[in-house]
Write a protein that holds these residues in place. Structure first.
Motif, PDB file in Angstrom:
ATOM      1  N   GLU A 150      -1.496   0.402   1.928  1.00  0.00           N
ATOM      2  CA  GLU A 150      -1.315   0.090   0.415  1.00  0.00           C
ATOM      3  C   GLU A 150      -0.230  -0.906  -0.084  1.00  0.00           C
ATOM      4  N   SER A 151       0.815  -0.748   0.761  1.00  0.00           N
ATOM      5  CA  SER A 151       1.907  -1.504   0.343  1.00  0.00           C
ATOM      6  C   SER A 151       1.634  -3.061   0.960  1.00  0.00           C
ATOM      7  N   LYS A 162      -0.768  -4.196  -1.836  1.00  0.00           N
ATOM      8  CA  LYS A 162      -0.079  -4.642  -2.941  1.00  0.00           C
ATOM      9  C   LYS A 162       0.842  -5.855  -2.800  1.00  0.00           C
TER      10      LYS A 162
END
Length: 408
Positions: free
Chosen positions: A366-367, A370
């Motif tokens: 997810e990082s 993002k």
């Protein structure tokens, strides 16, 4: 009558001198740092001279042990200190108790430092039908004091020994930390083809985390992250040998399967089966944009390649786990522009929060999504800030190494 009184007076003086000499002897012995066995020898000799028939002295040294005894067969004592003695905080008469474990003993004398029990002395008297005061009763204050001195001396010896051990461990970790610092690269490629950044956070000074970036030739580069089991100088030495063997193998342009088998042989020879290394290694050709990799039992790196998010798992078991590795499965991927690869050690994904949930690989994915437009240094910083927020008040439990690469 006068003769008897004179004899009693002489005997009192003799006993008093014996006690003074005993205190002086044990004090000199403690100051001379004699062995525990010598201290117990003095202790036993003095109590025998006071006509104490039998003793059993239990002392705490990381666990309760029967330190010295006489007048009985120590191996036949069936006393469990934690169950049978810790209940006593004051001198207790036991000759009238029904418990068979105290047969032959008259008193239990506990020795405490503040609230911490250091020792328990069980003593029994001479069996004598003559009408006289028991040696235990006559000499109880001295026995109590003398036992206290011996017990505290043993406790101080153990504390000093532990302090020396801790100082040795501290020095070892400092040395290992210096060795590890010398292994990690000081500069990483930053050019029109590659954006590579690393982050390292040690836990308790030193661990076995390692990463490296090595040019194979003008168009091909190798990148590696690894984690050796264990801590301290032995782990640092193994990783130092691993680095030397890795760089030698990479610069000789051997294939990845050959390199992995070569490194496995070296780890087995150097670690002698006591340690192993997990490793992820990849080579990237800047002209063909092809990434070739092998994962040797390591946490799977995360690759963002266009719209795809992949975990790179192809490979074989960790290095040093098997005498001969099965032929590793080689991963081959054609990378799109601005593909991002994040390699890391288990210290990143195994951090837990207050609910005992792990940070996990999903949050790494997810990082990356993002922060897809961020530099690799910015991505690493974001990961650590996110990790700090996630773990709440929970501590870090292991080293953390991150090696991130964007293929421009």
């Amino acid at each position: 009558m006068a003769v008897k009184s004179l004899k009693r007076a002489q005997n009192k003086i003799k006993i008093k001198d014996l006690k003074l000499d005993a205190l002086l002897e044990v004090t000199l012995a403690i100051n001379s740092n004699v062995t525990k066995e010598e201290l117990f020898g003095i202790y036993e000799k003095v109590l025998r001279e006071l006509d104490i028939e039998k003793i059993a002295l239990y002392i705490y040294e990381s666990e309760w042990n029967l330190a010295t005894w006489y007048g009985l067969e120590g191996e036949k004592l069936n006393i469990n200190v934690e169950q049978d003695l810790l209940i006593y905080e004051e001198i207790e008469e036991v000759n009238s108790k029904s418990e068979a474990i105290f047969d032959g003993f008259d008193l239990i004398i506990p020795v405490f430092h503040k609230t911490k029990p250091l020792a328990y002395l069980l003593i029994g008297d001479i069996i004598n039908e003559a009408i006289q005061i028991s040696p235990i009763i006559k000499h109880l204050p001295f026995i109590q004091t003398f036992t206290n001195i011996i017990s505290v001396a043993i406790e101080n010896k153990n504390l000093a020994k532990e302090a020396i051990r801790q100082e040795r461990v501290k020095k070892e970790l400092e040395l290992a930390s210096q060795m590890q610092g010398m292994l990690l690269p000081t500069t990483l490629p930053q050019d029109e083809h590659l954006d590579i950044a690393a982050f390292y956070k040690s836990h308790q000074q030193v661990g076995g985390d390692y990463y490296d970036v090595i040019w194979v030739n003008k168009t091909e580069i190798a990148m590696c992250i690894a984690d050796v089991s264990g801590k301290g100088v032995s782990a640092a030495i193994l990783m130092s040998n691993f680095q030397a063997n890795l760089q030698a193998g990479v610069t000789h342009s051997v294939s990845l399967p050959e390199l992995v088998q070569y490194l496995n042989d070296k780890v087995i020879r150097n670690a002698k089966g006591e340690k192993f290394i997990t490793m992820f290694i990849a080579t990237y050709n800047i002209e063909s944009r092809q990434l070739t990799y092998v994962n040797c039992g390591h946490n799977p790196p995360v690759l963002k390649n266009g719209t795809e998010i992949l975990q790179l798992k192809d490979g074989c078991p960790g290095l040093g786990m098997l005498d001969y590795l099965p032929s590793p499965k080689i991963g081959v991927i054609d990378l799109k522009q601005n593909a991002s690869l994040v390699m890391y050690t288990d210290g990143l994904v195994e951090v837990e929060n207050n609910k005992k949930e792990e940070y996990g690989t999903t949050r790494v994915m997810e990082s990356i999504i993002k922060k897809k437009k961020a530099s690799m240094a910015e991505l690493n910083t974001f990961l650590m800030k996110d990790l700090e927020q996630f773990k709440e008040e929970e501590p870090f439990v292991d080293d953390i190494a991150i090696l991130s690469c964007k293929f421009l």
